[in-house]
Design a protein around this motif. Structure first.
Motif, PDB file in Angstrom:
ATOM      1  N   THR A 111      19.357  26.096   1.628  1.00 34.23           N
ATOM      2  CA  THR A 111      20.567  26.911   1.388  1.00 34.23           C
ATOM      3  C   THR A 111      21.509  26.666   2.816  1.00 34.23           C
ATOM      4  O   THR A 111      20.702  27.172   3.709  1.00 34.23           O
ATOM      5  N   THR A 112      22.418  26.054   3.068  1.00 37.70           N
ATOM      6  CA  THR A 112      23.142  25.910   3.998  1.00 37.70           C
ATOM      7  C   THR A 112      24.429  26.604   4.028  1.00 37.70           C
ATOM      8  O   THR A 112      25.097  26.835   2.969  1.00 37.70           O
ATOM      9  N   ARG A 113      25.149  26.548   5.053  1.00 42.17           N
ATOM     10  CA  ARG A 113      26.233  27.314   5.325  1.00 42.17           C
ATOM     11  C   ARG A 113      27.187  26.429   5.980  1.00 42.17           C
ATOM     12  O   ARG A 113      26.730  25.689   6.968  1.00 42.17           O
ATOM     13  N   ILE A 114      28.560  26.094   5.700  1.00 42.33           N
ATOM     14  CA  ILE A 114      29.510  25.210   6.506  1.00 42.33           C
ATOM     15  C   ILE A 114      29.766  25.675   7.815  1.00 42.33           C
ATOM     16  O   ILE A 114      29.740  26.961   8.074  1.00 42.33           O
ATOM     17  N   ALA A 115      29.894  24.982   8.697  1.00 44.16           N
ATOM     18  CA  ALA A 115      29.917  25.466  10.076  1.00 44.16           C
ATOM     19  C   ALA A 115      31.774  26.013  10.207  1.00 44.16           C
ATOM     20  O   ALA A 115      32.519  25.427   9.538  1.00 44.16           O
ATOM     21  N   HIS A 116      31.702  26.875  11.188  1.00 44.83           N
ATOM     22  CA  HIS A 116      33.076  27.304  11.582  1.00 44.83           C
ATOM     23  C   HIS A 116      33.254  27.285  12.813  1.00 44.83           C
ATOM     24  O   HIS A 116      32.399  27.568  13.904  1.00 44.83           O
ATOM     25  N   GLY A 117      34.299  27.289  13.510  1.00 42.50           N
ATOM     26  CA  GLY A 117      34.751  26.928  14.998  1.00 42.50           C
ATOM     27  C   GLY A 117      36.282  26.583  15.137  1.00 42.50           C
ATOM     28  O   GLY A 117      36.991  26.675  14.325  1.00 42.50           O
TER      29      GLY A 117
END
Length: 198
Positions: free
Chosen positions: A167-173
């Motif tokens: 399970t991965t989470r998209i990067a934010h920035g």
């Protein structure tokens, strides 16, 4: 100001759309009155046809005119990856990128206790059924970077963890072309958290 009933009804109808206040609704209503009748009829027909002929895909929940949707039917897609998003608009945004070739799952919302929206009110249980029946190896959580989106991503990741599916989470920035000085603290924190080696 008192308007004749037909235009008053039209203004009220436009005001039901998100982000449309009384002034904009009146401007739109008067614009419609200035349009040619066949153009107005085409517009009305498009509204009715969209409402009647579109539904949600029985597999992923994306908006479609065929069931299952074109994405779920596409044998060229990588069926070992599912990207979880909040709305059909998110699917369209990701598809414009043309870099993602997996499948999708649309939640139709996010967990928001303040608004009385719990996990049972969004499309979570069909996702869990998909994960049991399909050969998924990775679940990408692409919910919005809001408190509700983060809570939803955390909730789903906790449910999926025991299955062993990655399970991965998209990067934010920071957006490309953005300036550090204008970024808020949370965005900067996420950008630092999601840093990668060059």
């Amino acid at each position: 100001m008192h308007y004749p009933e037909p235009i008053s009804k039209l203004i009220d109808s436009f005001m039901k759309l998100p982000g449309i206040g009384p002034k904009t609704a009146a401007r739109l209503a008067f614009f419609v009155l200035s349009m040619k009748e066949d153009t107005v009829l085409d517009f009305a027909k498009a509204l009715v046809e969209a409402k009647r002929n579109l539904s949600y895909c029985s597999i992923c929940g994306h908006i479609t005119d065929v069931d299952p949707c074109h994405i779920c039917q596409d044998k060229q897609r990588d069926d070992t990856i599912i990207c979880v998003v909040q709305t059909p608009k998110d699917v369209i945004a990701l598809e414009k990128m043309r870099d993602y070739h997996g499948l999708y799952h649309v939640l139709h919302g996010a967990i928001s206790p303040m608004d009385g929206i719990g996990p049972e009110d969004i499309n979570v249980s069909p996702l869990l059924k998909r994960l049991q029946n399909e050969r998924v190896q990775e679940l990408i959580l692409a919910t919005n970077p809001t408190i509700e989106g983060e809570a939803t991503a955390m909730y789903i990741s906790r449910l999926v963890k025991p299955s062993g599916i990655r399970t991965t989470r998209i990067a934010h920035g920071l957006p490309v072309g953005g300036d550090l000085e204008y970024a808020d603290e949370v965005t900067l924190s996420k950008a630092l958290e999601g840093r990668r080696e060059l």
